[in-house]
Design an enzyme around this catalytic site. Structure first.
Site, short mmCIF file in Angstrom:
data_model
loop_
_atom_site.label_atom_id
_atom_site.label_comp_id
_atom_site.label_asym_id
_atom_site.label_seq_id
_atom_site.Cartn_x
_atom_site.Cartn_y
_atom_site.Cartn_z
N TYR A 196 -7.69 -3.67 7.33
CA TYR A 196 -7.90 -2.88 6.11
C TYR A 196 -9.26 -3.27 5.54
CZ TYR A 196 -6.01 -0.14 2.16
OH TYR A 196 -5.75 0.82 1.22
N ASN A 250 -0.16 -2.66 -1.05
CA ASN A 250 -0.91 -3.08 -2.23
C ASN A 250 -1.14 -4.58 -2.10
OD1 ASN A 250 1.64 -4.28 -3.49
ND2 ASN A 250 2.18 -2.12 -3.36
N HIS A 303 2.20 2.22 3.36
CA HIS A 303 1.14 1.92 2.40
C HIS A 303 1.25 0.46 1.98
CE1 HIS A 303 0.31 1.69 -2.06
NE2 HIS A 303 -0.85 2.13 -1.64
N HIS A 343 -11.70 -4.15 -7.84
CA HIS A 343 -10.58 -5.04 -8.12
C HIS A 343 -11.00 -6.13 -9.10
CE1 HIS A 343 -7.93 -4.27 -4.31
NE2 HIS A 343 -8.44 -3.14 -4.79
N ASN A 383 -8.95 8.04 -1.19
CA ASN A 383 -8.10 8.04 -2.40
C ASN A 383 -8.31 9.28 -3.27
OD1 ASN A 383 -7.78 4.51 -2.93
ND2 ASN A 383 -6.16 5.96 -2.48
N HIS A 439 -2.89 -5.51 2.65
CA HIS A 439 -4.00 -6.23 2.02
C HIS A 439 -3.93 -7.74 2.31
CE1 HIS A 439 -4.07 -2.53 -0.34
NE2 HIS A 439 -5.13 -2.92 -1.00
N LYS A 489 -11.24 1.85 3.47
CA LYS A 489 -11.04 2.36 2.12
C LYS A 489 -12.34 2.98 1.65
CE LYS A 489 -8.00 1.89 -0.56
NZ LYS A 489 -6.86 2.80 -0.84
#
Length: 420
Positions: free
Chosen positions: A145, A320, A318, A25, A221, A347, A191
């Site tokens: 998460y 973001n 989901h 990120h 992913n 998140h 993740k």
């Protein structure tokens, strides 16, 4: 009651150096904050992606909405469609090879639809969940998460944080413990797809030992080949609540499920109804992770929930990088969906910035509580909005690019899927 003005404000929120299948990120995540004001002074709020293609689509539509009733969702759809599609290149939605990115019109319509529903509910002195059929739950469960993570001092552009690095099992377990101590989460998602699959599997096993009563998920992913996904699945048998997007494409997911029998979840290969239909035929994913930002809004996601119920699929959400407007839109929607079968992703604990009055929305016992306050139940902090808009202007970022950010630390980094 007619729409008199629409404002779209891009903002940048601080983001830590979290690793994923594409890279890391950037120091800032981009969002667009939407205000739809009526001629009687009410303002409805929405939030969506802030990357240039979506932002351009919002800006092309906003001035066409004047004069509409906020109850006229068909009129909103016609005006969104009338400007034509905007390009989606540069918007990173973690779409796997062989799948399709959702149409840009769905993102734009969905963003404005939330603000329209917020207005509708405010005008009726009702919460949004009442417009969606009523709350079947007041406490909406979310999952911790977890991310592999660099230390924040790896680059001065990142805001200092207290999380520290997490590049091994010890770091991941410590991160999970902090998440659970702070927010009370009852399930955990890791993740993956960022480091060696065997290391990531060992981290999942370490989480199982440390938190034996917490359902566990892992999300590479689509960064693992089918062979790797099968091999890791054998190692993790009995440890997973579900296996999320480990390998690319519906065909790969279908074969993985056939071989392992594990329940597979996706937000990558079922992103529209065409893919939904193919998934039913192939039995690739048994759990759909919905996202109102790209499914076309709250009501479209309710339709998706009905389809999942009809075909016996599990349903969750989901996430973001987002602030409180999106979190509350998710929560009102989840409150009104009877067949929400798994805790949602968010998140939100990773974000420190906020644009709503009163600061961060509490997550208690792993849940966000929805009340009967009108609309989404949140109001804009205009000073915070202005400060985060200035941060957007200073950031120099217009599209998310985890690949280029990773190249600052690993010069030979390329985006390859599947990598392992």
């Amino acid at each position: 009651m007619k729409i008199a003005a629409v404002r779209v404000t891009p903002i940048a929120i601080s983001d830590p150096p979290l690793l994923n299948a594409s890279g890391v990120h950037e120091p800032f995540a981009l969002r667009s904050i939407i205000e739809v004001e009526t001629d009687n002074g009410l303002v409805g709020l929405g939030e969506t992606y802030g990357d240039k293609p979506v932002l351009d689509g919002l800006l092309r539509v906003k001035d066409r909405l004047a004069g509409l009733s906020p109850f006229d969702l068909n009129g909103l759809r016609q005006r969104v469609l009338s400007v034509g599609p905007s390009p989606v290149e540069g918007v990173q939605l973690d779409v796997a090879p062989g799948s399709q990115a959702s149409k840009s019109e769905h993102k734009v319509f969905g963003a404005f639809e939330v603000a329209f529903l917020d207005l509708q509910a405010r005008s009726l002195d009702l919460p949004v969940h009442a417009l969606l059929g009523g709350a079947v739950r007041r406490k909406v469960p979310f999952s911790a998460y977890l991310f592999f993570k660099f230390a924040s001092d790896i680059d001065p552009s990142y805001r200092p944080d207290t999380w520290g690095p997490a590049l091994d099992a010890e770091g991941i377990v410590a991160q999970a413990r902090t998440m659970i101590d702070r927010y009370g989460f009852g399930s955990i998602k890791l993740k993956a797809g960022a480091l060696d699959p065997d290391l990531e599997a060992e981290c999942l096993k370490a989480l199982k030992r440390a938190f034996p009563n917490h359902p566990l998920r892992i999300d590479p992913n689509a960064n693992w080949s089918l062979d790797t996904a099968i091999r890791v699945a054998k190692r993790l048998q009995g440890d997973l609540e579900y296996y999320e997007d480990p390998t690319p494409g519906l065909e790969g997911m279908s074969e993985l499920h056939r071989v392992t029998g594990l329940p597979l979840a996706t937000n990558m290969v079922v992103t529209d109804m065409k893919e939904f239909r193919r998934n039913i035929a192939l039995n690739g994913a048994q759990i759909v992770l919905s996202d109102h930002h790209y499914w076309g809004g709250l009501r479209a996601t309710q339709m998706l929930a009905t389809m999942c119920d009809t075909f016996g699929l599990g349903l969750s959400m989901h996430s973001n990088s987002h602030v409180g407007i999106s979190l509350m839109a998710m929560s009102h929607l989840a409150a009104a969906v009877p067949n929400l079968t798994y805790a949602c992703d968010t998140h939100y604990p990773w974000q420190e910035d906020e644009v709503i009055r009163g600061g961060k929305i509490p997550i208690v016992d792993g849940c966000v509580t929805v009340t009967d306050a009108p609309g989404l139940g949140v109001e804009l902090d205009r000073d915070a909005l202005a400060a985060l808009h200035e941060q957007y202007l200073r950031s120099g970022i217009t599209n998310r690019d985890d690949v280029s950010q990773m190249r600052k630390f690993r010069s030979d980094w390329t985006r390859v899927k599947p990598r392992y």
